[in-house]
Design a protein around this motif. Structure first.
Motif, PDB file in Angstrom:
ATOM      1  N   UNK A 148       3.145 -41.506 -18.602  1.00 56.03           N
ATOM      2  CA  UNK A 148       4.043 -41.995 -19.648  1.00 56.03           C
ATOM      3  C   UNK A 148       4.039 -41.176 -20.918  1.00 56.03           C
ATOM      4  N   UNK A 149       3.086 -40.279 -21.089  1.00 51.78           N
ATOM      5  CA  UNK A 149       3.045 -39.439 -22.287  1.00 51.78           C
ATOM      6  C   UNK A 149       2.174 -38.228 -22.006  1.00 51.78           C
ATOM      7  N   UNK A 150       2.368 -37.202 -22.847  1.00 48.69           N
ATOM      8  CA  UNK A 150       1.560 -36.006 -22.692  1.00 48.69           C
ATOM      9  C   UNK A 150       0.098 -36.283 -23.041  1.00 48.69           C
ATOM     10  N   UNK A 151      -0.126 -37.184 -23.993  1.00 46.67           N
ATOM     11  CA  UNK A 151      -1.499 -37.498 -24.371  1.00 46.67           C
ATOM     12  C   UNK A 151      -2.251 -38.117 -23.200  1.00 46.67           C
ATOM     13  N   UNK A 152      -1.574 -39.047 -22.518  1.00 49.73           N
ATOM     14  CA  UNK A 152      -2.204 -39.664 -21.349  1.00 49.73           C
ATOM     15  C   UNK A 152      -2.394 -38.634 -20.239  1.00 49.73           C
ATOM     16  N   UNK A 153      -1.428 -37.724 -20.111  1.00 45.66           N
ATOM     17  CA  UNK A 153      -1.545 -36.677 -19.091  1.00 45.66           C
ATOM     18  C   UNK A 153      -2.730 -35.761 -19.379  1.00 45.66           C
ATOM     19  N   UNK A 154      -2.887 -35.390 -20.648  1.00 48.11           N
ATOM     20  CA  UNK A 154      -3.974 -34.488 -21.007  1.00 48.11           C
ATOM     21  C   UNK A 154      -5.343 -35.161 -20.888  1.00 48.11           C
ATOM     22  N   UNK A 155      -5.353 -36.511 -20.903  1.00 44.10           N
ATOM     23  CA  UNK A 155      -6.627 -37.194 -20.721  1.00 44.10           C
ATOM     24  C   UNK A 155      -7.220 -36.904 -19.349  1.00 44.10           C
ATOM     25  N   UNK A 156      -6.347 -36.569 -18.382  1.00 45.48           N
ATOM     26  CA  UNK A 156      -6.859 -36.209 -17.055  1.00 45.48           C
ATOM     27  C   UNK A 156      -7.725 -34.964 -17.120  1.00 45.48           C
ATOM     28  N   UNK A 157      -7.491 -34.130 -18.126  1.00 45.26           N
ATOM     29  CA  UNK A 157      -8.250 -32.893 -18.240  1.00 45.26           C
ATOM     30  C   UNK A 157      -9.626 -33.118 -18.880  1.00 45.26           C
ATOM     31  N   UNK A 158      -9.932 -34.383 -19.208  1.00 45.22           N
ATOM     32  CA  UNK A 158     -11.263 -34.660 -19.747  1.00 45.22           C
ATOM     33  C   UNK A 158     -12.341 -34.278 -18.741  1.00 45.22           C
ATOM     34  N   UNK A 159     -11.991 -34.391 -17.464  1.00 45.40           N
ATOM     35  CA  UNK A 159     -12.955 -34.015 -16.423  1.00 45.40           C
ATOM     36  C   UNK A 159     -13.369 -32.558 -16.578  1.00 45.40           C
ATOM     37  N   UNK A 160     -12.387 -31.669 -16.803  1.00 45.18           N
ATOM     38  CA  UNK A 160     -12.707 -30.252 -16.970  1.00 45.18           C
ATOM     39  C   UNK A 160     -13.405 -30.000 -18.305  1.00 45.18           C
ATOM     40  N   UNK A 161     -13.000 -30.749 -19.341  1.00 48.24           N
ATOM     41  CA  UNK A 161     -13.639 -30.574 -20.644  1.00 48.24           C
ATOM     42  C   UNK A 161     -15.114 -30.975 -20.587  1.00 48.24           C
ATOM     43  N   UNK A 162     -15.423 -32.035 -19.833  1.00 50.74           N
ATOM     44  CA  UNK A 162     -16.822 -32.450 -19.697  1.00 50.74           C
ATOM     45  C   UNK A 162     -17.641 -31.378 -18.981  1.00 50.74           C
ATOM     46  N   UNK A 163     -17.008 -30.731 -18.008  1.00 51.40           N
ATOM     47  CA  UNK A 163     -17.723 -29.672 -17.302  1.00 51.40           C
ATOM     48  C   UNK A 163     -18.001 -28.489 -18.216  1.00 51.40           C
ATOM     49  N   UNK A 164     -17.060 -28.200 -19.121  1.00 51.65           N
ATOM     50  CA  UNK A 164     -17.236 -27.069 -20.027  1.00 51.65           C
ATOM     51  C   UNK A 164     -18.206 -27.382 -21.164  1.00 51.65           C
ATOM     52  N   UNK A 165     -18.387 -28.681 -21.457  1.00 53.05           N
ATOM     53  CA  UNK A 165     -19.268 -29.070 -22.561  1.00 53.05           C
ATOM     54  C   UNK A 165     -20.732 -28.850 -22.163  1.00 53.05           C
ATOM     55  N   UNK A 166     -21.569 -28.298 -23.056  1.00 61.45           N
ATOM     56  CA  UNK A 166     -22.961 -27.976 -22.690  1.00 61.45           C
ATOM     57  C   UNK A 166     -23.882 -29.195 -22.673  1.00 61.45           C
ATOM     58  N   UNK A 167     -23.548 -30.180 -21.872  1.00 65.20           N
ATOM     59  CA  UNK A 167     -24.397 -31.369 -21.772  1.00 65.20           C
ATOM     60  C   UNK A 167     -25.532 -31.090 -20.792  1.00 65.20           C
ATOM     61  N   UNK A 168     -26.702 -31.638 -21.086  1.00 66.29           N
ATOM     62  CA  UNK A 168     -27.841 -31.460 -20.201  1.00 66.29           C
ATOM     63  C   UNK A 168     -28.480 -30.097 -20.257  1.00 66.29           C
ATOM     64  N   UNK A 169     -28.067 -29.262 -21.200  1.00 62.50           N
ATOM     65  CA  UNK A 169     -28.626 -27.921 -21.327  1.00 62.50           C
ATOM     66  C   UNK A 169     -29.105 -27.751 -22.762  1.00 62.50           C
ATOM     67  N   UNK A 170     -30.410 -27.846 -22.968  1.00 61.84           N
ATOM     68  CA  UNK A 170     -30.953 -27.844 -24.321  1.00 61.84           C
ATOM     69  C   UNK A 170     -30.699 -26.533 -25.046  1.00 61.84           C
ATOM     70  N   UNK A 171     -30.904 -25.420 -24.362  1.00 60.80           N
ATOM     71  CA  UNK A 171     -30.712 -24.123 -25.014  1.00 60.80           C
ATOM     72  C   UNK A 171     -29.259 -23.928 -25.422  1.00 60.80           C
TER      73      UNK A 171
END
Length: 816
Positions: free
Chosen positions: A225-248
């Motif tokens: 229904x909107x581009x914002x909702x569509x881009x929320x699907x890309x949160x999966x890729x953003x989470x992968x790119x985010x350095x979570x679980x890596x202290x260094x």
């Protein structure tokens, strides 16, 4: 200063900012919410466009009249210059498509009329009764009238369009179903920007796979229904790119933030210090004094902002973050693919999957985009506008805004042109990889049919298409980049001339001119980042669409909630009224029921395509049954974990495939902890040991891609050795001796007897001589079990099994 004059000055500042912000936000909301252009007749839409464009141009020309005044104040400069820019932009926009979303325009017409009225009411000349003593009030009244006419005409046109829609719907009501009418409404609504986008996508598509991807993307966008909702699907890729679980990586990110803030300060301090040095040198001219302190500070700032200073820290800290994202995206995508079901892998194209993973892995740029481009870019632009205003006045700030908007508009337009060419470029790149992979992977087939020249020609065409697509993409890219740089140069020239004029009049010191000229290069950086970031984001979305679709693909066979490990006690297997179909239009198995007692051998025989291998695939749970059930020791295979289920099997497929490693490693793959001696013992049992030791490198011989260096019999015996080494509780043999000569078959049958002793065994065989000793033989035809029993029982029936046996005996006699 009187209260009225103060109010007018404040309104002069507020008016262009408020109108420009309202128009930008409203258009952004309309775009993100996927709001459709107004539905009305083409003639009415064209009339509306002409009327509004003429009136908007009139408002623009009335603001130009204000430039005739001399010695205008700074707030009036902002008011006139900003209004000319905004209404000029609106007028240019109105010259485009006739059908559009109109409420952003209606909002600024109403807001503009209100603000202009406020400016007029607070005007001192109006209070004094001298309405026509000044040209400005008359111009204001004219602008207000034009804006009110625009707002009123917009309301009238909206009512007319609504009546038109109602009449069209009433005319279509008797002829169209509810579903059809909805489709027709969508088609009418999407006749403007959406139609153009659809046409662009259709031209861009090419292969059916890309068309399918685009269609899924459109449907997903409509569902969201909107581009914002569509881009929320890309949160999966953003989470992968985010350095979570890596202290260094997190520490590096924290350092990066500090460095970025320091770099923002240096962007301001370097040109400021240069201006201070210029003023100091002017003051000590001909005295022989050297401003050592000022020059020392300048060099310190220059060093910190150079690649030997903070930039080096940025590069070192950026590397671990990028490596983490690259590793996380790649391993996640690879693991997801390996856990997808048989139905996916049966239709996959390996080259496309590898290309999708490769393109998706470069999403580590997402971190760069967020932390190294967007944040600093916004901060730099805000600081630049404030600082330049303090250096000189709002006139140069207005030039910066004009340059920034012009630069961004050109970048956005060139990016939209480049996007479709980027898709074609990506597709051509994938197609080249596909042709290359297919030809090299099927080298033997190419050689068999003497088609090397043909394959070279196909690859040459793919390379040529790749070059053409790449050239078209980069031509648009370079042209847009050149146009943007021209805008920057013209803006720099205008700002320098105006600053020089201020210095010549004594309104600012010489050092301010030097600061501005030096600082302009710092201003160019965030402007370049705006365009590059938009282009980078669009490329990331295009490149990641295929990976996102891949990650959104869910396995059709997966562990159910609460699934428990398989408790294998005896190995009794039961098929209970199993029905299954690969395609809903045709059943592959119909009401298949039988019991395989623990430790018994079950043979499946019948004509090719009857469903024998399908029974093994269902038992292995490559697929789930459509109805009925499969139980192992009373446990439904759908209620146990896949890992524990498949760990119970040892399988020899009809077409075994090996890794391009040594024979030792390929056999040990069945049980990684096995010793070399255990591997060799398994090969002896599979009657392949003597053959292996005759190779120059013995067990260290590499087998080639998919085992191409081995003969068919050797390949199958290696696969049998793997099954023997696995030491499974349930054995599945799918045509395991189809490529073995009679002498070798006799040796392998002895090995099979040792392997299958005390184990439940399923054997799929066309050579009926290999399954005479089976405890139960099932004759499968057209997805059904038509006969069952031992060899003697079935032969006595004189049915399907007897005919198959007779045919094989007759064929063997003829060959003899």
């Amino acid at each position: 200063m009187s209260p009225n004059s103060l109010a007018v000055r404040v309104l002069h500042w507020i008016t262009p900012i408020a109108i420009g912000t309202t128009f930008s936000v409203a258009r952004l909301v309309a775009f993100c919410a996927l709001q459709k252009p107004s539905r009305c007749s083409r003639s009415l839409a064209k009339t509306r466009q002409i009327v509004t464009a003429i009136l908007s141009a009139a408002v623009l020309l009335l603001f130009f009249q204000g430039l005739e005044q001399r010695n205008i104040s700074q707030d009036f400069q902002v008011y006139i210059g900003g209004s000319i820019f905004i209404w000029g932009t609106v007028t240019v926009n109105l010259l485009g498509k006739s059908r559009r979303v109109w409420y952003p325009y209606a909002a600024i017409w109403i807001l503009g009329a209100l603000l202009e009225t406020c400016v007029l009411l607070f005007n001192d000349s109006l209070k004094s009764g001298e309405l026509y003593s000044s040209l400005d009030p008359a111009l204001q009244i004219s602008r207000i009238v034009c804006l009110l006419i625009l707002a009123g005409s917009g309301f009238c046109f909206s009512i007319t369009c609504r009546l038109f829609r109602q009449s069209v719907d009433e005319e279509n009501q008797p002829l169209l179903s509810a579903h059809g009418r909805a489709d027709a409404d969508y088609a009418s609504v999407a006749s403007d920007d959406d139609q153009d986008r659809l046409i662009m996508d259709d031209e861009d598509d090419g292969p059916n796979r890309t068309k399918e991807l685009k269609e899924k993307q459109r449907k997903r966008l409509q569902e969201c229904g909107s581009w914002m909702a569509y881009l929320r699907d890309f949160k999966l890729l953003a989470k992968l790119a985010w350095p979570s679980g890596n202290r260094s990586a997190k520490i590096c990110l924290a350092i990066l933030i500090v460095v970025i803030l320091a770099d923002r300060a240096l962007n301001l301090l370097v040109p400021r210090q240069l201006g201070i040095i210029t003023d100091k040198l002017s003051a000590v001219h001909e005295t022989g004094e050297i401003p050592i302190r000022e020059i020392g500070l300048w060099m310190l700032y220059v060093w910190l902002s150079s690649y030997a200073g903070l930039h080096a820290i940025t590069q070192f800290c950026q590397l671990p973050i990028e490596q983490h994202a690259y590793r996380k995206i790649g391993t996640t995508a690879f693991g997801h693919i390996m856990n997808l079901s048989m139905d996916f892998h049966s239709n996959k194209h390996s080259g496309e999957l590898m290309a999708a993973i490769g393109q998706g892995q470069h999403l580590y740029r997402l971190c760069d985009f967020i932390f190294l481009d967007v944040g600093p870019m916004i901060f730099d632009l805000i600081i630049a506008l404030i600082y330049v205003t303090l250096l000189f006045d709002a006139s140069i700030t207005l030039i910066m805004i004009l340059v920034g908007v012009g630069y961004t508009c050109i970048g956005t337009k060139s990016t939209s042109w480049a996007m479709q060419r980027r898709r074609r470029y990506n597709q051509a790149q994938r197609n080249e990889s596909k042709v290359q992979n297919e030809s090299i992977g099927n080298w033997q087939t190419v050689a068999h049919f003497n088609m090397a020249e043909y394959e070279c020609d196909q690859y040459s065409k793919a390379v040529e298409e790749h070059n053409i697509a790449r050239g078209r993409y980069y031509m648009v890219h370079y042209a847009g980049y050149a146009a943007q740089n021209l805008i920057l140069l013209l803006g720099q020239l205008s700002a320098a001339l105006l600053a020089a004029y201020r210095v010549s009049r004594g309104d600012a010191p010489v050092g301010n001119f030097i600061t501005l000229v030096t600082y302009w290069h710092t201003i160019e950086a965030p402007l370049t980042s705006v365009s590059f970031s938009v282009r980078q984001l669009s490329q990331m979305l295009i490149d990641s669409e295929r990976l996102l679709e891949l990650l959104r693909t869910q396995p059709s066979v997966a562990d159910r909630s609460g699934a428990k490990p398989l408790l294998l006690t005896q190995g009794r297997i039961e098929f209970d009224n199993v029905r299954f179909s690969y395609d809903v239009r045709k059943a592959s198995l119909e009401d298949v029921s039988f019991v395989a007692e623990a430790g018994k051998t079950i043979a499946l025989v019948g004509e090719t395509g009857g469903g024998k291998s399908t029974i093994l695939k269902l038992l292995f749970r490559y697929y789930d049954v459509s109805s009925g059930g499969i139980k192992i020791d009373g446990q439904d295979v759908r209620n146990v974990t896949l890992s524990s289920l498949r760990a119970a099997f040892g399988m020899v497929p009809q077409d075994p495939s090996l890794f391009n490693t040594s024979i030792m490693e390929n056999v040990r793959y069945a049980r990684m902890e096995a010793t070399d001696e255990e591997v060799k013992e398994a090969c002896r049992a599979a009657a392949v040991h003597d053959r292996v030791v005759s190779f120059p490198d013995g067990y260290q011989s590499t087998v080639g891609e998919r085992g191409v260096k081995l003969s068919g019999g050797e390949l199958q015996r290696i696969a049998i050795a793997r099954a023997i080494l696995r030491d499974p509780r349930i054995v599945l043999l799918d045509e395991a001796t189809s490529m073995i000569d009679a002498e070798t078959e006799a040796a392998i049958q002895k090995a099979f007897k040792r392997l299958t002793k005390g184990r439940t065994t399923f054997v799929v065989a066309h050579r009926l001589s290999t399954i005479q000793d089976a405890d139960l033989i099932l004759v499968v035809q057209n997805g059904q079990i038509v006969e069952r029993g031992t060899h003697e029982q079935l032969y006595a029936l004189n049915g399907k099994y007897t005919r198959l046996w007779s045919k094989q005996l007759s064929k063997q006699s003829t060959q003899t």
